[in-house]
Scaffold this motif. Structure first.
Motif, PDB file in Angstrom:
ATOM      1  N   ARG A 268      36.049  50.645  37.487  1.00 29.81           N
ATOM      2  CA  ARG A 268      36.630  49.520  38.213  1.00 29.81           C
ATOM      3  C   ARG A 268      37.007  48.411  37.227  1.00 29.81           C
ATOM      4  O   ARG A 268      38.050  47.778  37.341  1.00 29.81           O
ATOM      5  N   GLY A 269      36.153  48.214  36.230  1.00 25.83           N
ATOM      6  CA  GLY A 269      36.401  47.194  35.214  1.00 25.83           C
ATOM      7  C   GLY A 269      37.679  47.455  34.437  1.00 25.83           C
ATOM      8  O   GLY A 269      38.411  46.523  34.088  1.00 25.83           O
ATOM      9  N   ILE A 270      37.956  48.716  34.167  1.00 26.72           N
ATOM     10  CA  ILE A 270      39.178  49.064  33.427  1.00 26.72           C
ATOM     11  C   ILE A 270      40.402  48.638  34.241  1.00 26.72           C
ATOM     12  O   ILE A 270      41.345  48.050  33.705  1.00 26.72           O
ATOM     13  N   ALA A 271      40.354  48.912  35.529  1.00 26.11           N
ATOM     14  CA  ALA A 271      41.489  48.566  36.395  1.00 26.11           C
ATOM     15  C   ALA A 271      41.667  47.047  36.470  1.00 26.11           C
ATOM     16  O   ALA A 271      42.792  46.540  36.350  1.00 26.11           O
ATOM     17  N   ILE A 272      40.553  46.330  36.626  1.00 27.25           N
ATOM     18  CA  ILE A 272      40.641  44.866  36.761  1.00 27.25           C
ATOM     19  C   ILE A 272      41.140  44.238  35.459  1.00 27.25           C
ATOM     20  O   ILE A 272      42.064  43.427  35.454  1.00 27.25           O
ATOM     21  N   GLY A 273      40.535  44.644  34.344  1.00 23.47           N
ATOM     22  CA  GLY A 273      40.902  44.065  33.050  1.00 23.47           C
ATOM     23  C   GLY A 273      42.352  44.354  32.684  1.00 23.47           C
ATOM     24  O   GLY A 273      43.075  43.478  32.198  1.00 23.47           O
ATOM     25  N   THR A 274      42.775  45.581  32.931  1.00 22.72           N
ATOM     26  CA  THR A 274      44.145  45.967  32.595  1.00 22.72           C
ATOM     27  C   THR A 274      45.138  45.221  33.481  1.00 22.72           C
ATOM     28  O   THR A 274      46.171  44.734  33.000  1.00 22.72           O
ATOM     29  N   TYR A 275      44.800  45.100  34.750  1.00 20.68           N
ATOM     30  CA  TYR A 275      45.671  44.376  35.687  1.00 20.68           C
ATOM     31  C   TYR A 275      45.841  42.917  35.255  1.00 20.68           C
ATOM     32  O   TYR A 275      46.962  42.384  35.208  1.00 20.68           O
ATOM     33  N   GLU A 276      44.744  42.265  34.922  1.00 21.03           N
ATOM     34  CA  GLU A 276      44.818  40.850  34.529  1.00 21.03           C
ATOM     35  C   GLU A 276      45.659  40.680  33.262  1.00 21.03           C
ATOM     36  O   GLU A 276      46.478  39.756  33.174  1.00 21.03           O
ATOM     37  N   ALA A 277      45.468  41.581  32.303  1.00 20.69           N
ATOM     38  CA  ALA A 277      46.211  41.479  31.037  1.00 20.69           C
ATOM     39  C   ALA A 277      47.702  41.729  31.266  1.00 20.69           C
ATOM     40  O   ALA A 277      48.563  41.045  30.699  1.00 20.69           O
ATOM     41  N   GLU A 278      47.964  42.698  32.119  1.00 23.47           N
ATOM     42  CA  GLU A 278      49.349  43.065  32.429  1.00 23.47           C
ATOM     43  C   GLU A 278      50.063  41.922  33.154  1.00 23.47           C
ATOM     44  O   GLU A 278      51.221  41.587  32.845  1.00 23.47           O
TER      45      GLU A 278
END
Ligand SMILES: Nc1ncnc2c1ncn2[C@@H]1O[C@H](COP(=O)(O)OP(=O)(O)OP(=O)(O)O)[C@@H](O)[C@H]1O
Ligand SMILES: [Mg+2]
Length: 106
Positions: A2-12
Motif C-alpha cells: 500500500r505504501g508503494i502505491a501511496i508514495g508513488t502516487y504522491e511523487a507522480e
C-alpha cells in the motif's frame, strides 16, 4: 505494498503539478521495491521547508481540485523505509523511495 502505491502516487502528482512532467521508474528486487522519480522542472529552493506538513506553493486552480495540502512529501517520507530527495533550482528534482517487502506482501 500500500505504501508503494501511496508514495508513488504522491511523487507522480508532484511531478505533474509542480514540474510539468517527468519520469517514474520502478525496480523490483526480492526484498524491496525502489521507486525513482525524476523531473527537469523548476527545482525546490528550500527542501526542509517543502518537507514540512502543510507547506505548499500549489496555485489556486490546483487547490480547487483538492490538492495542495502540503502533505505529499511528508507522506512519501512516512510510507517509505528510505527516502532521499535531491533538488536544484533551475535543474530539477530526483526522489528515491525504498520500500522493504513484508512477508504478508507475498
Ligand atoms: N517535483 C517538484 N518540483 C518542484 N517543486 C516541488 C516538487 N515537489 C514538491 N515541490 C514543492 O514542494 C511543496 C510541497 O510538496 P507536497 O507534495 O508536500 O505538497 P503539495 O504538492 O503542495 O500538496 P499535496 O501533495 O498535499 O497535494 C510543493 O508545494 C512545491 O512547492
Ligand atoms: Mg504534492
Amino acid at each position: 505494498m500500500r505504501g508503494i502505491a501511496i508514495g508513488t502516487y504522491e511523487a507522480e502528482m508532484n511531478v505533474i503539478i509542480h514540474a510539468g512532467g517527468g519520469n517514474v521508474a520502478a525496480e523490483a528486487f526480492p526484498d524491496m521495491t525502489v521507486i525513482t522519480v525524476t523531473d527537469k522542472g523548476p527545482g525546490i529552493p528550500d527542501i526542509n521547508k517543502a518537507l514540512q506538513e502543510g507547506w505548499s506553493t500549489a496555485p489556486d486552480y490546483v487547490r480547487q481540485m483538492g490538492f495542495g495540502a502540503g502533505m505529499g512529501l511528508p507522506n512519501m517520507q512516512k510510507c517509505s523505509d528510505e527516502f532521499d530527495i535531491q533538488s536544484k533550482v533551475g535543474e530539477g528534482t530526483t526522489i528515491v523511495m525504498k520500500f522493504k517487502h513484508q512477508s504478508e506482501d507475498l
